[in-house]
Design a protein around this motif. Structure first.
Motif: not given
Ligand code: IMP
Ligand code: MG
Length: 174
Positions: A21-23, A42-53
């Motif tokens: 998704i990040a790409s 709820g979206a905190v975990f997803f947002t962090v991993d999305l931004m890290k990628n």
């Protein structure tokens, strides 16, 4: 809880899909800056991993909504943190949600944010329970379509608990 649940999406599958998704997003916005607007909590975990990628210019902002779903189920939504116009105006906003269910939250948020004149606005949900939609709404980016199950973990809670699980699991009704 752990003996009353079944893992639905493993940590590995989540992380692999989040990279994709990040790409996808980077490919759409190229060198333009984007704002990841995370829907708390709820979206905190997803947002962090999305931004890290995410390999590009991006900013983080948060929004919090509350929905009242009483017995008459009006599904009314309101904002719990005020939004600052300067954080939205002229920017490419991507609203990041853990899950889209009835569709009310994202539909409300997108309508609300339009008043702050963003340059563009898109939505991204890790999970999509399409069968449960009450209002018509489609996300621009989706992680996984899932069946009508109550899910926990990776930010999703049951009574505020279990957000810390690194996977998504569903609750079995014995
Ligand atoms: P919608 O407005 O019905 O689309 O609501 C989406 C919100 O409902 C999500 O942000 C979650 O907070 C919550 N939600 C919906 N389904 C689940 C679930 O299976 N587990 C945990 N929370 C859920
Ligand atoms: Mg939520």
């Amino acid at each position: 809880m752990k003996n009353n649940m079944e893992i639905l999406i493993s940590e590995e599958k989540l992380q692999a899909r989040i990279k994709e998704i990040a790409s996808e997003i980077k490919n759409d916005y190229k060198n333009q800056e984007v704002v990841f607007l995370s829907v708390l909590k709820g979206a905190v975990f997803f947002t962090v991993d999305l931004m890290k990628n995410y390999d590009g210019d991006c900013l983080l902002d948060v929004v919090r909504v509350s929905s009242y779903e009483g017995e008459n189920s009006t599904g009314e939504i309101s904002l719990k943190i005020p939004i600052k116009k300067e954080n939205i105006e002229g920017k490419n906003i991507i609203v990041v949600e853990d899950i889209i269910d009835t569709g009310r939250t994202l539909k409300y948020l997108v309508e609300y944010l339009k008043d702050f004149s963003p340059k563009s606005i898109k939505t991204c949900a890790l999970l999509d329970k399409k069968a449960r939609r009450v209002v018509e709404f489609d996300t621009d980016y989706t992680g996984f379509e899932i069946e009508d199950l109550f899910v926990i973990g990776y930010g999703l809670d049951y009574d505020e608990k279990y957000r810390n699980f690194p996977y998504v699991a569903y609750v079995k009704n014995n």
